[in-house]
Design an enzyme around this catalytic site. Structure first.
Site, PDB file in Angstrom:
ATOM      1  N   GLY A  21     -36.165   8.531  60.796  1.00  0.00           N
ATOM      2  CA  GLY A  21     -36.081   9.677  59.894  1.00  0.00           C
ATOM      3  C   GLY A  21     -36.906  10.899  60.243  1.00  0.00           C
ATOM      4  CG  MET A  30     -28.025   4.284  64.628  1.00  0.00           C
ATOM      5  SD  MET A  30     -27.804   5.494  65.974  1.00  0.00           S
ATOM      6  CE  MET A  30     -29.502   5.893  66.406  1.00  0.00           C
ATOM      7  NE  ARG A  31     -21.689   1.097  60.624  1.00  0.00           N
ATOM      8  CZ  ARG A  31     -21.576  -0.103  61.188  1.00  0.00           C
ATOM      9  NH1 ARG A  31     -22.584  -0.631  61.868  1.00  0.00           N
ATOM     10  NH2 ARG A  31     -20.449  -0.766  61.105  1.00  0.00           N
ATOM     11  CG  LEU A  77     -19.137   9.377  60.116  1.00  0.00           C
ATOM     12  CD1 LEU A  77     -19.659  10.793  59.909  1.00  0.00           C
ATOM     13  CD2 LEU A  77     -19.274   8.544  58.837  1.00  0.00           C
ATOM     14  CG  ASN A 109     -24.558  13.428  65.689  1.00  0.00           C
ATOM     15  OD1 ASN A 109     -25.410  12.816  65.034  1.00  0.00           O
ATOM     16  ND2 ASN A 109     -24.202  13.046  66.905  1.00  0.00           N
ATOM     17  CG  HIS A 140     -26.066  12.767  71.665  1.00  0.00           C
ATOM     18  ND1 HIS A 140     -25.768  11.467  71.295  1.00  0.00           N
ATOM     19  CD2 HIS A 140     -26.149  12.759  73.016  1.00  0.00           C
ATOM     20  CE1 HIS A 140     -25.648  10.722  72.382  1.00  0.00           C
ATOM     21  NE2 HIS A 140     -25.880  11.481  73.441  1.00  0.00           N
ATOM     22  CD  GLU A 171     -33.574  14.217  69.140  1.00  0.00           C
ATOM     23  OE1 GLU A 171     -33.184  13.857  68.017  1.00  0.00           O
ATOM     24  OE2 GLU A 171     -33.822  13.409  70.047  1.00  0.00           O
TER      25      GLU A 171
HETATM   26  C1  GAR Z   1     -32.832  10.809  67.444  1.00  0.00           C
HETATM   27  O1  GAR Z   1     -33.426  10.865  68.708  1.00  0.00           O
HETATM   28  C2  GAR Z   1     -31.367  11.170  67.512  1.00  0.00           C
HETATM   29  O2  GAR Z   1     -31.093  12.160  68.455  1.00  0.00           O
HETATM   30  C3  GAR Z   1     -30.767   9.851  67.942  1.00  0.00           C
HETATM   31  O3  GAR Z   1     -31.443   8.899  67.161  1.00  0.00           O
HETATM   32  C4  GAR Z   1     -32.779   9.361  66.945  1.00  0.00           C
HETATM   33  C5  GAR Z   1     -33.099   9.263  65.475  1.00  0.00           C
HETATM   34  O4  GAR Z   1     -34.454   9.565  65.266  1.00  0.00           O
HETATM   35  N1  GAR Z   1     -29.350   9.826  67.700  1.00  0.00           N
HETATM   36  C6  GAR Z   1     -28.469   9.276  68.529  1.00  0.00           C
HETATM   37  O5  GAR Z   1     -28.800   8.670  69.541  1.00  0.00           O
HETATM   38  C7  GAR Z   1     -27.027   9.434  68.114  1.00  0.00           C
HETATM   39  N2  GAR Z   1     -26.152   9.013  69.166  1.00  0.00           N
HETATM   40  P1  GAR Z   1     -34.994   9.923  63.813  1.00  0.00           P
HETATM   41  O6  GAR Z   1     -34.482   8.788  62.892  1.00  0.00           O
HETATM   42  O7  GAR Z   1     -36.479   9.917  63.925  1.00  0.00           O
HETATM   43  O8  GAR Z   1     -34.421  11.238  63.423  1.00  0.00           O
END
Ligand code: GAR
Length: 213
Positions: free
Chosen positions: A14, A92-93, A95, A109, A111, A179
């Site tokens: 999160g 992590m699902r 849609l 989203n 990534h 990010e």
């Molecule tokens: C983040 O690094 C996000 O980019 C990645 O999961 C992490 C969540 O971190 N998402 C993916 O890999 C989607 N394919 P967070 O829960 O600390 O935001």
């Protein structure tokens, strides 16, 4: 311009959720995170929502027989809160087209790679793949979600150099900092009406100018 009502969908830690909540507290963002939706009942992101006083709905996908029923439950919750923008943040699902079309061009989203490179991977796997491929630059992408995984129109990207000594973990940490910045910027651009989607391209328009200018 009225403030955009944002829901964040998350499954884990999160930090991006928290970054969006903080970013939206700046009036110039013109948005407000009004809801967190979580599909994993004990996800750490729930503690962050509590600390930030953001209402959370726990909708565990495992409790539903089908993806359609799970998604209908999420859509009902989003509609109940009059949500305008859905931000996936470590959700992590995948849609379905039904969900995506219900919020067409209103789902974003994040990534942890420079898409379209390293699409279809999750979290640390992305950074492992980056190191294995030997690329010298990586980063993150905020994109609109369409019915193809990690392939929607790109709103914002930020890049960093891959260092000789990097591990997947050290890369993940440096990309994560980017990010948080990228997602805050993308949401602000969306909420202030500056993103125009034209096919695969997202144009960032200046305030007061038309997209064709
Ligand atoms: C983040 O690094 C996000 O980019 C990645 O999961 C992490 C969540 O971190 N998402 C993916 O890999 C989607 N394919 P967070 O829960 O600390 O935001």
């Amino acid at each position: 311009m009225s403030r955009v009502s944002i829901a964040v969908l998350a499954s884990g830690r999160g930090t991006n959720f928290e970054a969006l909540v903080h970013a939206a507290r700046h009036p110039e963002t013109n948005g407000e995170v009004r809801l967190l939706v979580v599909n994993v009942p004990d996800a750490p992101v729930l503690r962050r929502a509590e600390a930030e006083h953001v209402p959370a709905a726990v909708i565990p996908h495992r409790r539903f027989k089908t993806r359609a029923e799970f998604e209908q439950a999420m859509l009902a919750e989003l509609n109940r809160h009059n949500i305008n923008l859905v931000c996936l943040a470590g959700f992590m699902r995948i849609l379905s087209p039904v969900f995506v079309n219900a919020f067409a061009n209103r789902i974003m989203n994040i990534h942890p790679s420079l898409l379209p490179m390293f699409a279809g991977l999750q979290g640390i796997q992305v950074h492992e793949a980056v190191l294995a491929a030997g690329v010298k630059v990586t980063g993150c992408t905020v994109h609109f979600v369409n019915t193809d995984v990690d392939a929607g129109p790109i709103a914002v990207q930020r890049a960093i150099a891959v260092r000789e000594a990097d591990t997947a973990e050290s890369l993940a940490l440096r990309v994560l900092v980017e990010e948080h910045q990228a997602y805050a910027e993308a949401v602000k651009l969306f909420c202030t009406g500056r993103l125009h989607i034209e096919g695969k391209r997202v144009r960032v328009i200046d305030v007061g100018s038309s997209p064709g200018a």
